[in-house]
Write a protein that holds these residues in place. Structure first.
Motif, PDB file in Angstrom:
ATOM      1  N   GLU A  73     -23.502  20.634  23.102  1.00 47.04           N
ATOM      2  CA  GLU A  73     -23.330  20.007  21.325  1.00 47.04           C
ATOM      3  C   GLU A  73     -22.123  19.002  21.101  1.00 47.04           C
ATOM      4  O   GLU A  73     -21.807  18.162  21.128  1.00 47.04           O
ATOM      5  CB  GLU A  73     -22.367  21.053  20.459  1.00 47.04           C
ATOM      6  CG  GLU A  73     -22.791  21.076  19.441  1.00 47.04           C
ATOM      7  CD  GLU A  73     -23.317  21.922  18.938  1.00 47.04           C
ATOM      8  OE1 GLU A  73     -24.367  21.563  18.058  1.00 47.04           O
ATOM      9  OE2 GLU A  73     -24.121  22.604  19.458  1.00 47.04           O
ATOM     10  N   GLY A  74     -24.170  17.710  20.315  1.00 43.08           N
ATOM     11  CA  GLY A  74     -23.147  16.884  19.899  1.00 43.08           C
ATOM     12  C   GLY A  74     -23.047  15.584  21.033  1.00 43.08           C
ATOM     13  O   GLY A  74     -23.399  14.162  20.257  1.00 43.08           O
ATOM     14  N   ASP A 104     -30.050  25.008  34.616  1.00 41.74           N
ATOM     15  CA  ASP A 104     -29.775  26.256  34.413  1.00 41.74           C
ATOM     16  C   ASP A 104     -29.859  26.404  32.017  1.00 41.74           C
ATOM     17  O   ASP A 104     -30.242  27.228  32.089  1.00 41.74           O
ATOM     18  CB  ASP A 104     -28.368  27.288  34.792  1.00 41.74           C
ATOM     19  CG  ASP A 104     -28.850  27.678  35.581  1.00 41.74           C
ATOM     20  OD1 ASP A 104     -29.572  26.901  36.515  1.00 41.74           O
ATOM     21  OD2 ASP A 104     -27.372  27.461  36.213  1.00 41.74           O
ATOM     22  N   TYR A 105     -30.075  24.820  31.526  1.00 40.73           N
ATOM     23  CA  TYR A 105     -30.665  25.300  30.712  1.00 40.73           C
ATOM     24  C   TYR A 105     -31.882  23.983  30.077  1.00 40.73           C
ATOM     25  O   TYR A 105     -32.081  23.024  30.953  1.00 40.73           O
ATOM     26  CB  TYR A 105     -29.371  24.083  29.895  1.00 40.73           C
ATOM     27  CG  TYR A 105     -28.487  23.151  30.016  1.00 40.73           C
ATOM     28  CD1 TYR A 105     -29.184  22.039  29.198  1.00 40.73           C
ATOM     29  CD2 TYR A 105     -28.215  22.962  30.980  1.00 40.73           C
ATOM     30  CE1 TYR A 105     -29.171  20.537  29.428  1.00 40.73           C
ATOM     31  CE2 TYR A 105     -27.844  21.488  31.133  1.00 40.73           C
ATOM     32  CZ  TYR A 105     -28.187  20.669  31.004  1.00 40.73           C
ATOM     33  OH  TYR A 105     -27.580  19.168  30.653  1.00 40.73           O
ATOM     34  N   ASP A 106     -32.385  24.589  29.011  1.00 43.26           N
ATOM     35  CA  ASP A 106     -33.643  24.040  28.481  1.00 43.26           C
ATOM     36  C   ASP A 106     -33.356  22.295  27.875  1.00 43.26           C
ATOM     37  O   ASP A 106     -32.570  23.213  27.038  1.00 43.26           O
ATOM     38  CB  ASP A 106     -34.631  24.461  27.684  1.00 43.26           C
ATOM     39  CG  ASP A 106     -36.177  24.197  27.138  1.00 43.26           C
ATOM     40  OD1 ASP A 106     -36.004  22.890  27.365  1.00 43.26           O
ATOM     41  OD2 ASP A 106     -36.775  24.748  27.033  1.00 43.26           O
ATOM     42  N   MET A 141     -26.763  22.777  15.671  1.00 45.93           N
ATOM     43  CA  MET A 141     -27.271  21.356  15.602  1.00 45.93           C
ATOM     44  C   MET A 141     -27.932  20.574  17.396  1.00 45.93           C
ATOM     45  O   MET A 141     -28.508  19.296  17.642  1.00 45.93           O
ATOM     46  CB  MET A 141     -25.464  20.321  15.683  1.00 45.93           C
ATOM     47  CG  MET A 141     -25.555  19.521  15.438  1.00 45.93           C
ATOM     48  SD  MET A 141     -23.725  18.542  14.626  1.00 45.93           S
ATOM     49  CE  MET A 141     -22.905  17.990  16.233  1.00 45.93           C
ATOM     50  N   SER A 142     -26.927  20.943  18.510  1.00 48.04           N
ATOM     51  CA  SER A 142     -27.443  20.438  19.209  1.00 48.04           C
ATOM     52  C   SER A 142     -27.232  19.270  19.758  1.00 48.04           C
ATOM     53  O   SER A 142     -26.541  18.789  19.515  1.00 48.04           O
ATOM     54  CB  SER A 142     -29.062  21.039  19.574  1.00 48.04           C
ATOM     55  OG  SER A 142     -29.248  20.761  20.998  1.00 48.04           O
ATOM     56  N   PHE A 143     -28.279  18.592  20.870  1.00 45.21           N
ATOM     57  CA  PHE A 143     -28.332  17.127  21.234  1.00 45.21           C
ATOM     58  C   PHE A 143     -28.523  16.741  20.133  1.00 45.21           C
ATOM     59  O   PHE A 143     -29.220  17.129  18.637  1.00 45.21           O
ATOM     60  CB  PHE A 143     -29.136  16.604  21.980  1.00 45.21           C
ATOM     61  CG  PHE A 143     -28.924  17.042  23.862  1.00 45.21           C
ATOM     62  CD1 PHE A 143     -28.277  17.016  23.792  1.00 45.21           C
ATOM     63  CD2 PHE A 143     -29.879  17.806  23.805  1.00 45.21           C
ATOM     64  CE1 PHE A 143     -28.128  17.453  25.450  1.00 45.21           C
ATOM     65  CE2 PHE A 143     -30.113  17.815  25.301  1.00 45.21           C
ATOM     66  CZ  PHE A 143     -28.974  18.468  26.123  1.00 45.21           C
ATOM     67  N   ILE A 144     -28.210  14.823  19.345  1.00 47.08           N
ATOM     68  CA  ILE A 144     -27.752  14.337  18.788  1.00 47.08           C
ATOM     69  C   ILE A 144     -29.722  13.062  18.830  1.00 47.08           C
ATOM     70  O   ILE A 144     -28.733  12.070  19.865  1.00 47.08           O
ATOM     71  CB  ILE A 144     -27.027  13.419  18.281  1.00 47.08           C
ATOM     72  CG1 ILE A 144     -25.962  15.141  17.200  1.00 47.08           C
ATOM     73  CG2 ILE A 144     -27.396  12.567  16.352  1.00 47.08           C
ATOM     74  CD1 ILE A 144     -24.576  14.375  16.744  1.00 47.08           C
ATOM     75  N   LEU A 145     -30.279  13.776  18.763  1.00 49.49           N
ATOM     76  CA  LEU A 145     -31.109  12.519  19.477  1.00 49.49           C
ATOM     77  C   LEU A 145     -32.288  11.098  18.512  1.00 49.49           C
ATOM     78  O   LEU A 145     -32.381  12.087  17.660  1.00 49.49           O
ATOM     79  CB  LEU A 145     -32.457  13.709  20.327  1.00 49.49           C
ATOM     80  CG  LEU A 145     -31.886  14.007  20.870  1.00 49.49           C
ATOM     81  CD1 LEU A 145     -33.337  15.129  21.537  1.00 49.49           C
ATOM     82  CD2 LEU A 145     -31.293  13.590  22.000  1.00 49.49           C
ATOM     83  N   ARG A 146     -31.896  10.312  18.508  1.00 50.66           N
ATOM     84  CA  ARG A 146     -32.450   9.008  17.421  1.00 50.66           C
ATOM     85  C   ARG A 146     -34.036   8.585  19.340  1.00 50.66           C
ATOM     86  O   ARG A 146     -34.180   8.644  19.887  1.00 50.66           O
ATOM     87  CB  ARG A 146     -31.139   8.468  17.900  1.00 50.66           C
ATOM     88  CG  ARG A 146     -29.827   8.417  16.898  1.00 50.66           C
ATOM     89  CD  ARG A 146     -29.394   7.700  17.035  1.00 50.66           C
ATOM     90  NE  ARG A 146     -28.227   8.217  16.125  1.00 50.66           N
ATOM     91  CZ  ARG A 146     -26.820   8.723  16.500  1.00 50.66           C
ATOM     92  NH1 ARG A 146     -27.055   8.950  17.761  1.00 50.66           N
ATOM     93  NH2 ARG A 146     -25.808   9.340  15.600  1.00 50.66           N
ATOM     94  N   PRO A 147     -35.019   7.893  17.830  1.00 49.98           N
ATOM     95  CA  PRO A 147     -35.889   7.252  18.325  1.00 49.98           C
ATOM     96  C   PRO A 147     -35.429   6.050  19.009  1.00 49.98           C
ATOM     97  O   PRO A 147     -34.552   5.462  18.301  1.00 49.98           O
ATOM     98  CB  PRO A 147     -36.644   7.103  16.975  1.00 49.98           C
ATOM     99  CG  PRO A 147     -35.690   7.879  15.859  1.00 49.98           C
ATOM    100  CD  PRO A 147     -34.690   8.840  16.025  1.00 49.98           C
ATOM    101  N   THR A 159     -26.757  25.915  23.335  1.00 46.60           N
ATOM    102  CA  THR A 159     -25.443  25.375  23.175  1.00 46.60           C
ATOM    103  C   THR A 159     -23.836  26.285  22.574  1.00 46.60           C
ATOM    104  O   THR A 159     -23.192  25.474  23.093  1.00 46.60           O
ATOM    105  CB  THR A 159     -25.065  24.437  22.049  1.00 46.60           C
ATOM    106  OG1 THR A 159     -26.142  24.845  20.673  1.00 46.60           O
ATOM    107  CG2 THR A 159     -25.809  23.308  22.329  1.00 46.60           C
ATOM    108  N   LYS A 160     -24.844  27.979  22.765  1.00 42.32           N
ATOM    109  CA  LYS A 160     -23.473  28.504  23.211  1.00 42.32           C
ATOM    110  C   LYS A 160     -23.706  28.980  24.496  1.00 42.32           C
ATOM    111  O   LYS A 160     -22.256  29.420  24.529  1.00 42.32           O
ATOM    112  CB  LYS A 160     -24.050  29.954  22.388  1.00 42.32           C
ATOM    113  CG  LYS A 160     -24.033  29.983  20.422  1.00 42.32           C
ATOM    114  CD  LYS A 160     -24.481  31.310  20.367  1.00 42.32           C
ATOM    115  CE  LYS A 160     -24.589  31.492  18.472  1.00 42.32           C
ATOM    116  NZ  LYS A 160     -25.800  32.087  17.830  1.00 42.32           N
ATOM    117  N   LYS A 161     -24.607  28.929  24.990  1.00 45.99           N
ATOM    118  CA  LYS A 161     -23.927  29.143  26.652  1.00 45.99           C
ATOM    119  C   LYS A 161     -23.584  28.122  27.227  1.00 45.99           C
ATOM    120  O   LYS A 161     -22.361  28.173  28.327  1.00 45.99           O
ATOM    121  CB  LYS A 161     -24.990  30.227  27.660  1.00 45.99           C
ATOM    122  CG  LYS A 161     -24.931  30.302  28.740  1.00 45.99           C
ATOM    123  CD  LYS A 161     -26.262  31.084  29.176  1.00 45.99           C
ATOM    124  CE  LYS A 161     -25.791  31.343  30.679  1.00 45.99           C
ATOM    125  NZ  LYS A 161     -27.306  31.460  30.939  1.00 45.99           N
TER     126      LYS A 161
END
Length: 293
Positions: free
Chosen positions: A200-201, A185-187, A1-7, A193-195
């Motif tokens: 997440e979310g 350290d993250y893109d 799911m990762s980030f929840i990005l809206r316009p 989101t495991k690391k």
């Protein structure tokens, strides 16, 4: 799911009343596509025009590499004459970018090509218009501006990818203690989101700016930017009207600017490692508690 990005909300034009009620007061980002339609800069500011305006002044350049704890904050990776740099970014993919460049000190006549949108709000810092340049693949790391201004960010040239987060998410974004930037350290465009499970979310907004678009970034907003194509942007900054926000700006400049720089220079890698571990600890604690809600 990762980030929840809206316009991000996007309009062609907006009335001062609508802007103040729906975006300035609640501090919501907005893209205004027609704000610059009467600016001479919209048509005049080609790469060739800017090359002639600035010439061969040597400028510091920055890349996508993680900050070196042994060097001062915002240390440059290279230098190059401005006109050569413009040729580079408009012809070749490169990570090299120019950060916070006051082009108007080099050529004050360029001020005639822009207009501060004072009809929408007051408080503009007219002595601090600044420009940012980047080649395709260059990235501005995730951060918020230390002095907490509102920003009208107008883009010129090719597309620019922008992701924004409200400041309430700062610990879930692995904010570095005593600083205004996140763990590098993250893109942001594709987070692991495991690391980094606290990502997440996390909710944010996203937009691809095109030539002439203006992004209103409210005070305190975290922002990450990537030049999809070579281009350049102009930021016009304005103070928030509240006294508490001005006080927070002074605190940030003193503590998160001055004190942090001293500690970084004194303890170098040890200080950097300590802060990164603390950022992870804070993020995990916020995630376990279900915050920021």
């Amino acid at each position: 799911m990762s980030f929840i990005l809206r316009p991000i909300d996007t309009v062609e034009t907006i009335t001062p009343e609508d802007f103040k009620e729906n975006y300035l007061k609640p501090r919501r980002p907005l893209v205004i596509k027609g704000l610059t339609k009467n600016w001479p800069a919209r048509e005049k500011w080609t790469p060739e025009y800017l090359k002639k305006a600035v010439g061969s002044k040597v400028v510091p350049l920055y890349d996508n590499s993680k900050a070196d704890p042994s060097k001062p904050i915002n240390s440059s990776a290279a230098e190059m004459p401005f006109d050569d740099y413009m040729d580079l970014i408009m012809s070749t993919p490169t990570e090299l970018r120019i950060f916070f460049f006051n082009i108007f000190k080099q050529n004050p006549e360029l001020l005639n090509d822009i207009a501060f949108p004072k009809e929408l709000m007051g408080g503009f810092i007219e002595s601090m218009p600044s420009m940012f340049f980047g080649g395709s693949n260059s990235v501005t790391f995730l951060h918020y501006d230390i002095d907490l201004p509102h920003i009208f960010h107008t883009h010129f040239g090719g597309s620019k990818h922008v992701i924004l987060f409200e400041n309430k998410w700062k610990r879930r974004l692995y904010c570095i203690p005593n600083a205004t930037y996140a763990l590098e350290d993250y893109d942001v465009a594709n987070p692991d989101t495991k690391k980094f499970p606290a990502l997440e979310g996390v909710e944010g907004t996203e937009v691809f700016l095109e030539h002439g678009d203006t992004l209103f970034m409210p005070t305190g907003y975290w922002h990450w930017m990537k030049y999809v194509e070579g281009g350049y942007s102009l930021s016009l900054r304005a103070w928030d009207a509240s006294i508490s926000r001005k006080a927070a700006s002074i605190y940030n400049l003193a503590v998160k600017g001055g004190l942090d720089s001293l500690l970084k220079m004194a303890f170098k890698a040890n200080y950097a490692q300590y802060r990164e571990k603390l950022a992870v600890k804070w993020a995990n604690k916020e995630l376990a508690a279900g915050k920021p809600y």
